[in-house]
Design a protein around this motif. Sequence first.
Motif, short mmCIF file in Angstrom:
data_model
loop_
_atom_site.label_atom_id
_atom_site.label_comp_id
_atom_site.label_asym_id
_atom_site.label_seq_id
_atom_site.Cartn_x
_atom_site.Cartn_y
_atom_site.Cartn_z
N ILE A 173 0.84 -1.21 0.00
CA ILE A 173 0.00 0.00 0.00
C ILE A 173 0.87 1.26 0.00
N LYS A 177 0.87 4.10 -2.95
CA LYS A 177 0.54 5.50 -2.65
C LYS A 177 1.60 6.44 -3.21
N ASN A 183 -5.28 2.62 -5.64
CA ASN A 183 -5.55 1.58 -4.65
C ASN A 183 -5.80 0.21 -5.30
N LYS A 186 -4.04 -2.50 -3.35
CA LYS A 186 -4.70 -2.68 -2.06
C LYS A 186 -5.94 -3.55 -2.21
#
Length: 299
Positions: A173, A177, A183, A186
């Motif tokens: 993650i 980022k 995302n 994720k």
Amino acid sequence: MENRSCKRQLNMSSLPGPSSTPYNWQNKATENFSRLCQLIVTICSDLFRDILSHYIQPANLRTELDKSKKKLDKVKSINPQQKRLLYPDPGKASPMAKDLDFSVLYVLIRNICGIKPHKNGWGDNIENGDNSIAACIDRIRLKRNLISGHSKTGSMDNASFHSTWTVLENSIIDIEKQLTGGNMYKRAVNALYLCELSPSSTRRYVEEITRTFKSEISKKKARIDGVESQLNQNTMTKKARLDKVEDQQNSVTQEFRERFEEFETSILSIWQGRDSALKEYMKGRFSALEENMEGMYFE
């Protein structure tokens, strides 16, 4: 059922945990290990491919590889087969990120992407709280090595599984980022965490991790054998040098003895000569003294 459940996209905060083993797993520990193997081989490897392509445009990969050949030739963790993939024979296709496995991707990311090392440097211990891209990459590599080490048993207990998964998830993650702000990874991690796995569906991921582990053990053994061979060679070389020095010392000692004996003989000869002369001198003196005494007596 498996495919549908793997496509679910849920928030991690609402996850109850991994599946309750609906398939014929040997035990929960083997499912834990298989799930981690799939995470490394699929999501983590794809993330590493995206990292490589983020820093080096796919069209420029060949050029960057050629520029870095001398540097990469010194990397011992790349085996001959991987080197042939990076530097194929003339006329053969140049590799793309999708052709590279986790190990090669890590080497390229570390050596030719220009990513700033984390606080302690590539390959060293990572400080808690260091969430730089390099630190996250190294955390993933370390956990991947940990997972590979479990391939002997093919299992991992629940506590170790959750701890390892959390580190991998957070690292993935954090990288996403910083690179894209998205995302996608994720959501992929969440889906894999929840989906129902079967031994047959994860077999190839387990086999790849196991094969990688055996390959790395072989490479380490080869390096150890090489070091031992070099040490033996150095020992033999040092012994040969010591033998040579000892021979030279013996030769010098023998030469010294011979010269000393010559000197001793010469000194003795000189002293013997002086002794003879002294005897003749004293004999002459005694003769003269006797003559004087005889003269005095007859007077």
